[in-house]
Scaffold this motif. Structure first.
Motif, PDB file in Angstrom:
ATOM      1  N   LEU A  79      72.903  56.381  52.672  1.00  0.00           N
ATOM      2  CA  LEU A  79      72.733  55.287  51.573  1.00  0.00           C
ATOM      3  C   LEU A  79      73.785  53.917  51.688  1.00  0.00           C
ATOM      4  O   LEU A  79      73.441  52.909  51.645  1.00  0.00           O
ATOM      5  CB  LEU A  79      72.834  55.533  50.392  1.00  0.00           C
ATOM      6  N   LEU A  80      75.002  54.419  52.189  1.00  0.00           N
ATOM      7  CA  LEU A  80      75.946  53.546  52.301  1.00  0.00           C
ATOM      8  C   LEU A  80      75.967  52.817  53.595  1.00  0.00           C
ATOM      9  O   LEU A  80      76.693  51.958  54.156  1.00  0.00           O
ATOM     10  CB  LEU A  80      77.211  53.982  52.096  1.00  0.00           C
ATOM     11  N   GLY A  81      75.154  53.312  54.614  1.00  0.00           N
ATOM     12  CA  GLY A  81      75.018  52.892  55.902  1.00  0.00           C
ATOM     13  C   GLY A  81      75.825  53.208  57.040  1.00  0.00           C
ATOM     14  O   GLY A  81      76.226  52.754  58.036  1.00  0.00           O
ATOM     15  N   HIS A  82      76.667  54.562  56.742  1.00  0.00           N
ATOM     16  CA  HIS A  82      77.786  55.101  57.673  1.00  0.00           C
ATOM     17  C   HIS A  82      76.765  55.481  58.986  1.00  0.00           C
ATOM     18  O   HIS A  82      75.669  55.918  59.032  1.00  0.00           O
ATOM     19  CB  HIS A  82      78.323  56.430  57.005  1.00  0.00           C
ATOM     20  N   ALA A  83      77.585  55.448  59.992  1.00  0.00           N
ATOM     21  CA  ALA A  83      77.059  55.597  61.401  1.00  0.00           C
ATOM     22  C   ALA A  83      76.722  57.155  61.396  1.00  0.00           C
ATOM     23  O   ALA A  83      77.304  57.917  60.884  1.00  0.00           O
ATOM     24  CB  ALA A  83      77.890  55.344  62.396  1.00  0.00           C
ATOM     25  N   PRO A  84      75.620  57.447  61.946  1.00  0.00           N
ATOM     26  CA  PRO A  84      75.172  58.873  61.972  1.00  0.00           C
ATOM     27  C   PRO A  84      76.160  59.921  62.902  1.00  0.00           C
ATOM     28  O   PRO A  84      76.351  60.865  62.258  1.00  0.00           O
ATOM     29  CB  PRO A  84      73.953  58.856  62.811  1.00  0.00           C
ATOM     30  N   VAL A  85      76.688  59.360  63.675  1.00  0.00           N
ATOM     31  CA  VAL A  85      77.915  60.181  64.595  1.00  0.00           C
ATOM     32  C   VAL A  85      79.010  60.447  63.570  1.00  0.00           C
ATOM     33  O   VAL A  85      79.523  61.509  63.537  1.00  0.00           O
ATOM     34  CB  VAL A  85      78.186  59.646  65.624  1.00  0.00           C
ATOM     35  N   ASP A  86      79.390  59.316  62.503  1.00  0.00           N
ATOM     36  CA  ASP A  86      80.427  59.487  61.665  1.00  0.00           C
ATOM     37  C   ASP A  86      80.052  60.549  60.572  1.00  0.00           C
ATOM     38  O   ASP A  86      80.809  61.461  60.093  1.00  0.00           O
ATOM     39  CB  ASP A  86      80.923  58.233  60.974  1.00  0.00           C
ATOM     40  N   VAL A  87      78.774  60.579  60.199  1.00  0.00           N
ATOM     41  CA  VAL A  87      78.283  61.306  59.008  1.00  0.00           C
ATOM     42  C   VAL A  87      78.293  62.809  59.751  1.00  0.00           C
ATOM     43  O   VAL A  87      78.768  63.853  58.912  1.00  0.00           O
ATOM     44  CB  VAL A  87      76.912  60.780  58.671  1.00  0.00           C
ATOM     45  N   ALA A  88      77.843  63.037  60.661  1.00  0.00           N
ATOM     46  CA  ALA A  88      77.630  64.420  61.230  1.00  0.00           C
ATOM     47  C   ALA A  88      79.225  64.797  61.627  1.00  0.00           C
ATOM     48  O   ALA A  88      79.347  65.993  61.218  1.00  0.00           O
ATOM     49  CB  ALA A  88      76.976  64.404  62.868  1.00  0.00           C
TER      50      ALA A  88
END
Length: 320
Positions: free
Chosen positions: A109-118
């Motif tokens: 929701l906050l727009g974090h990059a998918p790789v960072d979220v993973a």
């Protein structure tokens, strides 16, 4: 003790009434950066209502809440809540999302990059003793209550919020699981830099986790202070009676080896930090479990004799 000179949370004269019942009555307090404040008290004392006013899940009838100097009413509720981690007793995991997807909700929701979220998800699951290879793809119904609670905590921490609110987070767990998760919570590096407000009715839990405790009754603060202050310097009869049944157990969890051996008698080559941080309860557990107590040379009998002397010393100090 964290410095309250620039509090992260400041509540001023908060009031809340439901019908004819005043749930929160003129409550004011501050929470410093990095501090853990525990809201403690009997059922119906207003602690959950007070917690929910901090992130606008409940709007106050009067008074103000400021986060980093800014009135929360000046912020959109959804934006405010995305910057505050929130954990509840029922966990509230989305049943059709996997563990990894549940943890990733707010960062996405906050727009974090998918790789960072993973990467963040993997790190949190690992720290919370849920190996990602096994648990990331599972669904909430496949987890035990303790595992679900760990996932709920990971979800609250996923976006790295500076503030975390916890409402009876361990209340639905059995005593052994609860004690285990409390230890993990206390030692979790992710939380050591956070400002935490935690609601509980469990006195032992409050004493284990709090920098300060706010003891409430009928919507009013009865005492706000460190566990040691509430235990040895109760502000009134309510505070004194509230802890009476568990007083000895709380004294064991409050006094440290440094308190009972002020001249470092019997501690051998034990590191100073260990002496300052290890409670009498923890030392007794180590001794009765046959574990080495960091090179300490005292026996259980010597420890308890010193503990009795230290209690008398504490009582006398507060009476002066």
């Amino acid at each position: 003790m964290p410095n309250l000179a620039s509090p992260v949370i400041r509540a001023t004269h908060l009031r809340k009434t439901f019908g004819a019942h005043a749930v929160v009555q003129d409550v004011s307090f501050e929470v410093a950066a990095g501090e853990t404040l525990v809201l403690l008290g009997p059922s119906g004392c207003g602690k959950t209502t007070l917690l929910k006013m901090l992130n606008r899940l409940i709007e106050p009838d009067g008074g103000t809440v400021e986060i980093n100097g800014r009135d929360v009413l000046a912020q959109r509720p959804e934006a405010l809540r995305r910057g505050i981690g929130y954990v509840i007793q029922q966990v509230g995991l989305l049943p059709h999302y996997t563990v990894a997807e549940n943890i990733a909700v707010v960062p996405h929701l906050l727009g974090h990059a998918p790789v960072d979220v993973a990467s963040r998800t993997t790190a949190l699951l690992t720290r919370l003793h849920l190996p990602p290879a096994r648990y990331a793809g599972q669904y909430p119904h496949q987890l035990s209550g303790g595992q679900q609670q760990r996932v709920g905590l990971a979800r609250a921490l996923a976006a790295d919020p500076p503030i975390v609110l916890l409402d009876e987070p361990f209340g639905a767990l059995d005593p052994l699981t609860r004690a285990s998760i409390r230890r993990e919570f206390r030692e979790l590096e992710e939380l050591r830099s956070k400002t935490v407000v935690l609601v509980t009715h469990d006195v032992t839990e409050a004493f284990e986790l709090a920098d300060r405790i706010m003891l409430l009754d009928t919507g009013r603060i009865q005492q706000l202070g460190t566990p040691r202050e509430l235990l040895f310097q109760p502000a009134n009869d309510f505070v004194r009676h509230f802890f009476a049944a568990e007083r000895l157990a709380l004294q064991l969890r409050t006094l440290t080896l440094g308190d009972v051996f002020p001249d470092h008698e019997f501690v051998g080559t034990t590191p100073a930090a260990f002496i300052a941080e290890t409670t009498v309860h923890e030392a007794l557990e180590a001794l009765t479990g046959g574990a080495e107590s960091a090179s300490a040379s005292f026996t259980g009998g010597q420890l308890m004799a010193a503990f009795g002397t230290a209690l008398q010393r504490e009582e006398n100090a507060w009476k002066r």
